[in-house]
Motif scaffolding. Structure first.
Motif, short mmCIF file in Angstrom:
data_model
loop_
_atom_site.label_atom_id
_atom_site.label_comp_id
_atom_site.label_asym_id
_atom_site.label_seq_id
_atom_site.Cartn_x
_atom_site.Cartn_y
_atom_site.Cartn_z
N UNK A 75 -12.50 4.39 10.36
CA UNK A 75 -12.32 3.42 11.37
C UNK A 75 -13.80 3.68 12.10
N UNK A 76 -13.70 2.30 12.35
CA UNK A 76 -15.47 2.27 13.23
C UNK A 76 -15.10 1.64 14.93
N UNK A 77 -15.92 1.30 16.04
CA UNK A 77 -16.04 0.55 17.04
C UNK A 77 -14.66 -0.36 16.65
N UNK A 78 -13.37 -0.17 17.10
CA UNK A 78 -12.17 -1.62 16.75
C UNK A 78 -12.54 -2.24 15.03
N UNK A 79 -13.18 -1.34 14.58
CA UNK A 79 -13.49 -2.30 13.37
C UNK A 79 -12.69 -1.07 12.12
N UNK A 80 -11.98 -1.81 10.79
CA UNK A 80 -11.48 -1.16 9.57
C UNK A 80 -12.22 -1.00 9.49
N UNK A 81 -13.27 -0.01 8.79
CA UNK A 81 -13.83 0.07 8.05
C UNK A 81 -13.37 0.29 6.41
N UNK A 82 -12.41 1.04 6.10
CA UNK A 82 -11.61 1.19 5.27
C UNK A 82 -10.35 1.26 5.12
N UNK A 83 -9.88 1.32 3.97
CA UNK A 83 -8.20 1.65 3.84
C UNK A 83 -7.98 2.56 2.89
N UNK A 84 -8.10 3.57 2.83
CA UNK A 84 -8.06 4.51 1.57
C UNK A 84 -6.58 5.56 1.37
N UNK A 85 -6.06 6.21 0.79
CA UNK A 85 -4.95 7.26 -0.21
C UNK A 85 -4.12 5.80 -0.18
N UNK A 86 -4.84 5.18 -2.29
CA UNK A 86 -3.51 3.79 -2.27
C UNK A 86 -2.80 5.11 -3.12
N UNK A 87 -2.53 6.02 -3.59
CA UNK A 87 -1.33 6.61 -4.13
C UNK A 87 -0.11 6.19 -4.82
N UNK A 88 0.11 5.70 -3.15
CA UNK A 88 1.67 5.19 -2.88
C UNK A 88 1.78 3.96 -3.61
N UNK A 89 1.02 3.25 -4.06
CA UNK A 89 1.02 1.67 -3.82
C UNK A 89 1.84 1.37 -4.73
N UNK A 90 2.66 0.30 -4.43
CA UNK A 90 3.73 -0.58 -5.18
C UNK A 90 4.21 -1.43 -4.85
N UNK A 91 4.55 -2.10 -6.36
CA UNK A 91 5.49 -3.66 -5.81
C UNK A 91 6.96 -4.29 -5.26
N UNK A 92 6.91 -4.16 -3.58
CA UNK A 92 7.94 -4.17 -3.10
C UNK A 92 8.11 -5.41 -2.30
N UNK A 93 8.57 -4.99 -1.43
CA UNK A 93 9.01 -6.14 0.46
C UNK A 93 7.54 -6.03 1.18
N UNK A 94 7.32 -6.95 1.24
CA UNK A 94 5.78 -6.85 2.22
C UNK A 94 6.12 -6.18 3.41
N UNK A 95 6.63 -5.92 4.04
CA UNK A 95 7.42 -6.02 5.36
C UNK A 95 7.17 -4.26 5.11
N UNK A 104 1.19 -1.09 -0.57
CA UNK A 104 0.05 0.17 0.14
C UNK A 104 0.94 1.30 -0.12
N UNK A 105 2.11 1.51 1.14
CA UNK A 105 3.28 2.23 1.09
C UNK A 105 2.18 3.66 1.35
N UNK A 106 1.25 3.97 2.69
CA UNK A 106 1.02 5.01 2.87
C UNK A 106 -0.21 4.32 3.93
#
Lengths: 103, 338
Positions: B214-234, B204-206
């Motif tokens: 975020x909701x109450x303890x929930x991840x509703x959505x991951x946004x802002x993907x403009x730094x996404x790339x292929x690389x090292x997952x860690x 994802x990169x960012x």
């Protein structure tokens, strides 16, 4: 003779006014900007009160940066404490609460 | 015609061209105005009623993924069970304006870091959120990279760490004043690369507090993907755990809300492979990256490219990142302890 209040005192008062009166009366990006400005006032107050922020630092940083480009592991290790001390001096101005080692 | 009116007309054309002929777009708010892009809250009215949505208009397309690439990634992520907004319309050139834009569904929840941290300090919701983030990242990194748009940015497969160091050096050299601490950090990074991962991943990169809804303890959505790339997952879990994204909540290493084991265990149980050396390397590398980012924002102000006081203030935040960087490369660094 200089007039009172002195700059550092005024900057503290400006920060307090912004934080206590303006922040609660604003929202969204305007509120964020006001928080940032209040914080900058506090930074400037600390900067005025801090001793010897050397203005000839610039050329020293330039020289050091040139030496670091050689990427000499021994030199890097020897200079790290010097750089850390300088970062701590600047952090004491910009964000003193950050000067604790993170958990 | 004001900028807002021009955007409304252009976004309306985009939605109409995407198969909703009676649609009309109204801008109802501004989520953020960055140097990379503007994010607007909009309403789309048509025969079916009024729905809320989010429009992202790219300003600087040089260093980030194009909205059409981003839309493809959102589709891949959604298929894999990563919570993301739904893509409603996308273009590489807005009608009449020419800038790339992406319209997605509006997702309810908290975004502002201080609000997320305040609401998750209590009732153990923070660790639940850390688990949700670990699960999302584990799934994301399981996506077959052959499905990723081929023109998406990718780190050199031969030596991704050297590649990243060279990118950092290039950015550092563009700054108008020297930053010896950052130079020292990059030297360390070049001398201490981790073992490479078994396979590359879509990163994802960012992925940080502020870019998750975020909701109450929930991840509703991951946004802002403009730094996404292929690389090292860690890179992703390390970035999420950087001190700067804890926003003062240092007792919660994961994003300022959760515990590291909660993140790590969930990541591994969703297919991720955790590597400590890479975690530490990427945390150091992205700390150097963000120090340069903040310095660049300040330089933009000093050059007169922006009059934003927020960007000006970034210059005074650089020492925080420099301090983190020096702690990370010191031998007795407590940040690496588990």
């Amino acid at each position: 003779m200089d007039d009172e209040p002195r700059p550092a005192v005024l900057l503290e008062a400006m920060a307090r006014t912004l934080a206590e009166e303006v922040v609660p009366a604003t929202e969204g990006s305007a509120q964020h900007s006001v928080r940032v400005v209040a914080n900058l006032c506090r930074i400037l107050a600390r900067e005025l009160a801090s001793p010897g922020t050397a203005h000839d630092d610039a050329s020293a940083a330039e020289l050091l940066d040139r030496r670091l480009r050689e990427s000499d592991a021994d030199f890097d290790e020897s200079i790290l404490p010097v750089l850390l001390a300088d970062v701590e001096r600047r952090l004491a101005i910009s964000k003193p609460s950050y000067l604790t080692e993170p958990s | 015609m004001s900028t807002a009116q021009a955007y409304e007309e252009a976004l309306t054309s985009l939605v109409v061209n995407s198969g909703r002929p009676s649609a009309e777009v109204t801008i109802v708010g501004t989520a953020s105005v960055g140097t990379q892009r503007t994010t607007l809250f909009i309403e789309i009215a048509d025969d079916a009623g009024v729905s809320r949505a989010v429009a992202q208009i790219s300003l600087d397309i040089i260093s980030s993924a194009l909205p059409t690439q981003e839309a493809a990634l959102l589709g891949l992520a959604a298929n894999r069970g990563v919570p993301v907004p739904r893509v409603l319309a996308v273009t590489d050139a807005l009608p009449g304006i020419g800038q790339p834009a992406l319209i997605t569904s509006h997702v309810d929840g908290l975004v502002v870091p201080r609000q997320i941290l305040r609401s998750h300090a209590e009732h153990g919701a923070g660790d639940r959120l850390a688990v949700a983030c670990g699960s999302a990242l584990g799934r994301l990194h399981g996506i077959d990279t052959r499905l990723v748009p081929s023109d998406l940015d990718r780190l050199s497969a031969d030596d991704p760490y050297l590649d990243y160091c060279q990118r950092l050096t290039a950015s550092l050299d563009e700054l108008p004043i020297p930053y010896p601490v950052i130079r020292l950090g990059i030297n360390w990074l070049a001398r201490n690369p981790p073992q490479p991962p078994a396979s590359e991943a879509l990163v994802h990169g960012d992925f940080r507090t502020g870019n998750i809804i975020v909701g109450e303890g929930r991840l509703e959505a991951v946004v802002d993907w403009e730094l996404a790339h292929v690389g090292d997952p860690m890179e992703d879990p390390a970035y999420l755990c950087m001190r700067t994204w804890r926003f003062g909540n240092d007792e919660h290493p994961c994003g300022g809300f959760g515990a590291l084991p909660a993140l790590r265990d969930a990541y591994e149980s969703c297919g991720g492979s955790w590597r400590d050396d890479a975690f530490h390397w990427w945390m150091t590398a992205r700390t150097a990256w963000w120090a340069i980012g903040l310095a660049r924002q300040a330089a933009a102000f000093c050059d007169g490219d922006t009059d934003s006081i927020v960007l000006a203030a970034s210059g005074r935040r650089v020492p925080e990142l420099e301090y983190d960087l020096l702690n990370l490369i010191s031998d007795d660094n407590p940040m690496t302890a588990r």
